[in-house]
Design an enzyme around this catalytic site. Structure first.
Site, PDB file in Angstrom:
ATOM      1  N   CYS A 183     -14.353   3.383  -6.113  1.00 55.09           N
ATOM      2  CA  CYS A 183     -14.327   1.903  -6.145  1.00 55.09           C
ATOM      3  C   CYS A 183     -15.531   1.278  -5.460  1.00 55.09           C
ATOM      4  O   CYS A 183     -15.826   0.100  -5.681  1.00 55.09           O
ATOM      5  CB  CYS A 183     -13.044   1.389  -5.501  1.00 55.09           C
ATOM      6  SG  CYS A 183     -11.578   2.008  -6.306  1.00 55.09           S
ATOM      7  N   HIS A 228     -13.513  -6.095  -3.311  1.00 51.48           N
ATOM      8  CA  HIS A 228     -12.928  -5.159  -4.266  1.00 51.48           C
ATOM      9  C   HIS A 228     -11.483  -5.572  -4.488  1.00 51.48           C
ATOM     10  O   HIS A 228     -10.774  -5.920  -3.535  1.00 51.48           O
ATOM     11  CB  HIS A 228     -13.012  -3.742  -3.709  1.00 51.48           C
ATOM     12  CG  HIS A 228     -12.261  -2.751  -4.538  1.00 51.48           C
ATOM     13  ND1 HIS A 228     -12.404  -2.686  -5.904  1.00 51.48           N
ATOM     14  CD2 HIS A 228     -11.352  -1.795  -4.201  1.00 51.48           C
ATOM     15  CE1 HIS A 228     -11.602  -1.733  -6.368  1.00 51.48           C
ATOM     16  NE2 HIS A 228     -10.956  -1.187  -5.359  1.00 51.48           N
ATOM     17  N   ASN A 241      -6.927  -3.349 -10.647  1.00 50.97           N
ATOM     18  CA  ASN A 241      -8.002  -2.654  -9.939  1.00 50.97           C
ATOM     19  C   ASN A 241      -8.893  -1.948 -10.976  1.00 50.97           C
ATOM     20  O   ASN A 241      -8.466  -0.973 -11.589  1.00 50.97           O
ATOM     21  CB  ASN A 241      -7.367  -1.641  -8.968  1.00 50.97           C
ATOM     22  CG  ASN A 241      -8.397  -0.866  -8.166  1.00 50.97           C
ATOM     23  OD1 ASN A 241      -9.593  -0.889  -8.468  1.00 50.97           O
ATOM     24  ND2 ASN A 241      -7.934  -0.172  -7.143  1.00 50.97           N
TER      25      ASN A 241
HETATM   26  O1  UT7 Z   1      -9.084   0.914  -4.964  1.00 48.75           O
HETATM   27  C1  UT7 Z   1      -9.101   2.023  -4.135  1.00 48.75           C
HETATM   28  C2  UT7 Z   1      -8.291   1.877  -2.961  1.00 48.75           C
HETATM   29  N1  UT7 Z   1      -6.909   1.794  -3.281  1.00 48.75           N
HETATM   30  C3  UT7 Z   1      -6.150   0.995  -2.586  1.00 48.75           C
HETATM   31  O2  UT7 Z   1      -6.643   0.289  -1.742  1.00 48.75           O
HETATM   32  C4  UT7 Z   1      -4.659   1.027  -2.796  1.00 48.75           C
HETATM   33  C5  UT7 Z   1      -3.988   0.876  -1.485  1.00 48.75           C
HETATM   34  N2  UT7 Z   1      -2.536   0.962  -1.526  1.00 48.75           N
HETATM   35  C6  UT7 Z   1      -1.767  -0.017  -2.052  1.00 48.75           C
HETATM   36  O3  UT7 Z   1      -2.253  -0.976  -2.614  1.00 48.75           O
HETATM   37  C7  UT7 Z   1      -0.278   0.082  -1.845  1.00 48.75           C
HETATM   38  O4  UT7 Z   1      -0.007   1.111  -0.919  1.00 48.75           O
HETATM   39  C8  UT7 Z   1       0.509   0.343  -3.172  1.00 48.75           C
HETATM   40  C9  UT7 Z   1       0.522  -0.906  -4.012  1.00 48.75           C
HETATM   41  C10 UT7 Z   1      -0.093   1.502  -3.918  1.00 48.75           C
HETATM   42  C11 UT7 Z   1       1.958   0.675  -2.843  1.00 48.75           C
HETATM   43  O5  UT7 Z   1       2.548  -0.374  -2.068  1.00 48.75           O
HETATM   44  P1  UT7 Z   1       3.367  -0.040  -0.745  1.00 48.75           P
HETATM   45  O6  UT7 Z   1       3.895  -1.317  -0.251  1.00 48.75           O
HETATM   46  O7  UT7 Z   1       2.439   0.741   0.141  1.00 48.75           O
HETATM   47  O8  UT7 Z   1       4.533   0.819  -1.284  1.00 48.75           O
HETATM   48  P2  UT7 Z   1       4.951   2.308  -0.904  1.00 48.75           P
HETATM   49  O9  UT7 Z   1       4.007   3.289  -1.509  1.00 48.75           O
HETATM   50  O10 UT7 Z   1       5.214   2.398   0.570  1.00 48.75           O
HETATM   51  O11 UT7 Z   1       6.328   2.413  -1.651  1.00 48.75           O
HETATM   52  C12 UT7 Z   1       7.443   1.566  -1.300  1.00 48.75           C
HETATM   53  C13 UT7 Z   1       8.560   1.796  -2.279  1.00 48.75           C
HETATM   54  C14 UT7 Z   1       8.865   3.265  -2.520  1.00 48.75           C
HETATM   55  O12 UT7 Z   1      10.240   3.400  -2.702  1.00 48.75           O
HETATM   56  P3  UT7 Z   1      11.196   3.918  -1.502  1.00 48.75           P
HETATM   57  O13 UT7 Z   1      10.678   5.277  -1.138  1.00 48.75           O
HETATM   58  O14 UT7 Z   1      11.033   2.930  -0.395  1.00 48.75           O
HETATM   59  O15 UT7 Z   1      12.550   3.924  -2.115  1.00 48.75           O
HETATM   60  C15 UT7 Z   1       8.171   3.560  -3.835  1.00 48.75           C
HETATM   61  O16 UT7 Z   1       8.768   4.618  -4.523  1.00 48.75           O
HETATM   62  O17 UT7 Z   1       8.176   1.258  -3.559  1.00 48.75           O
HETATM   63  C16 UT7 Z   1       8.368   2.252  -4.555  1.00 48.75           C
HETATM   64  N3  UT7 Z   1       7.409   2.026  -5.632  1.00 48.75           N
HETATM   65  C17 UT7 Z   1       7.676   1.235  -6.677  1.00 48.75           C
HETATM   66  N4  UT7 Z   1       8.757   0.516  -7.006  1.00 48.75           N
HETATM   67  C18 UT7 Z   1       8.708  -0.195  -8.150  1.00 48.75           C
HETATM   68  C19 UT7 Z   1       6.161   2.538  -5.751  1.00 48.75           C
HETATM   69  N5  UT7 Z   1       5.610   2.072  -6.891  1.00 48.75           N
HETATM   70  C20 UT7 Z   1       6.528   1.279  -7.488  1.00 48.75           C
HETATM   71  C21 UT7 Z   1       6.547   0.513  -8.658  1.00 48.75           C
HETATM   72  N6  UT7 Z   1       7.641  -0.205  -8.956  1.00 48.75           N
HETATM   73  N7  UT7 Z   1       5.485   0.456  -9.512  1.00 48.75           N
END
Ligand code: UT7
Length: 322
Positions: A113, A249, A279
């Site tokens: 990125c 970004h 993204n």
């Molecule tokens: O561009 C390069 C750099 N990349 C980034 O900067 C990305 C950085 N990370 C993020 O933007 C975030 O961490 C994400 C958007 C990827 C994820 O958000 P989060 O708030 O960190 O969620 P999480 O990974 O902690 O997951 C929370 C919950 C989980 O469920 P449980 O374990 O709490 O039951 C996931 O399984 O959300 C669930 N989950 C979803 N639920 C519905 C993960 N993806 C989804 C989804 N829809 N698409």
């Protein structure tokens, strides 16, 4: 002293738009989860017959038109991309050929990125040293090709697109500073497990798609971007209030909000394309820049802070007097 300055910008987004609602029928997710956790509402997806160089070419043509330059003027061409059409020729050479440019250095570089900021920095060094007089700098991606469309934790995040700028020499800056960084020790937080040279081992079970520990990337991103902002300001002896526009970004609205807070900047001063494009990795910063230039928000003389963060992990910033 020679400086480089942005003479023109361009972008290209593929026609097909994939909405959050459509994703609800593909994976176990909701429109609301995607919008509230990421800020993304829709993204563009390349057609089957479109590769990264096709997107890059269109963005480049727009940037060259805006800068009033032709193929004969371009003497340096660099593309930041994680999704090259081929291993070689590199995407820079593929675009060079399409545009009818001959002879100048043309290459692509991989910094995920941060690819556009890395590419912009390379071009700035060539223009500011007098080695190039007209540099074409592109960020272009077809991430839809390396996303696992059955993995809800990644497939909702990414989109395809390309952005470009033309850099020319100027007596006044221009690019005031570029800062790049990386820490390979965080490599396993965000990566694609396949390449060409590493022998496959029996324990290699990962699918050939983007793998991300999203939550951990998030934390490192917020902390690193705060450092990037401070570094760019202090290197130029500037107060936070000097920045007219933050052009970040576009990975997650919550990361962008944290950076804006660090700058004490209202969100109205942040160029946000995330809701419409998702993204787009190396393409996201030049696309956002072009959007704000063309809709009249960014004007000549404005001070812009461009920043990016991505796989590698890599990061970078550019402070730009537009
Ligand atoms: O561009 C390069 C750099 N990349 C980034 O900067 C990305 C950085 N990370 C993020 O933007 C975030 O961490 C994400 C958007 C990827 C994820 O958000 P989060 O708030 O960190 O969620 P999480 O990974 O902690 O997951 C929370 C919950 C989980 O469920 P449980 O374990 O709490 O039951 C996931 O399984 O959300 C669930 N989950 C979803 N639920 C519905 C993960 N993806 C989804 C989804 N829809 N698409």
């Amino acid at each position: 002293m020679i400086y480089s300055r942005i003479a023109g910008t361009g972008r290209y987004l593929p026609e097909r738009i994939l909405s959050n609602r459509e994703l609800e029928s593909m994976v176990d997710t909701t429109e609301e989860w995607i919008r509230t956790r990421t800020g993304i509402e829709r993204r563009h997806i390349a057609a089957d017959n479109q590769a990264t160089s096709d997107l890059a070419e269109q963005a480049a043509r727009q940037a060259m038109d805006a800068a009033g330059v032709t193929a004969d003027d371009i003497d340096f061409l660099v593309v930041g991309t994680t999704t090259p059409d081929l291993i070689f020729p590199n995407v820079g050479c593929l675009v060079q050929r399409r545009l009818g440019i001959h002879g100048c250095p043309a290459f692509s570089l991989e910094a995920a990125c941060s690819g556009f900021i890395y590419a912009l920095t390379m071009a700035d060094r060539f223009v500011a040293s007098g080695a190039a007089k007209c540099a074409l700098v592109i960020g272009a991606e077809t991430l839809s090709r390396i996303v696992d469309w059955s993995d809800r934790s990644t497939c909702v995040l990414f989109g395809d697109g390309a952005g470009a700028v033309v850099l020319k020499p100027a007596d006044e800056p221009g690019l005031l500073s570029c800062h790049l960084g990386a820490d390979g020790h965080y490599g396993d937080l965000l990566y694609h497990p396949y390449g060409t040279s590493r022998p496959q081992k029996p324990e290699d079970t990962a699918q050939p798609f983007i793998q991300m520990k999203g939550n951990e990337v998030f934390k490192v991103a917020v902390k690193t971007l705060e450092g990037i902002v401070d570094q760019a300001l202090s290197a130029n002896n500037l107060e936070r209030s000097a920045i007219d526009w933050l052009i970040p970004h576009q990975a997650n609205i919550r990361i962008i909000q944290a950076t804006a807070r660090r700058l004490d900047m209202p969100m109205e001063k942040v160029v946000l394309t995330l809701p419409d494009h998702g993204n787009t990795s190396a393409a996201s910063v030049p696309i956002a820049l072009d959007v704000a230039v063309r809709d009249g928000r960014v004007k000549r003389g404005d001070l812009l802070l461009l920043e990016a963060f991505g796989g590698g992990l890599t990061w970078g910033s550019a402070l730009v007097r537009y």
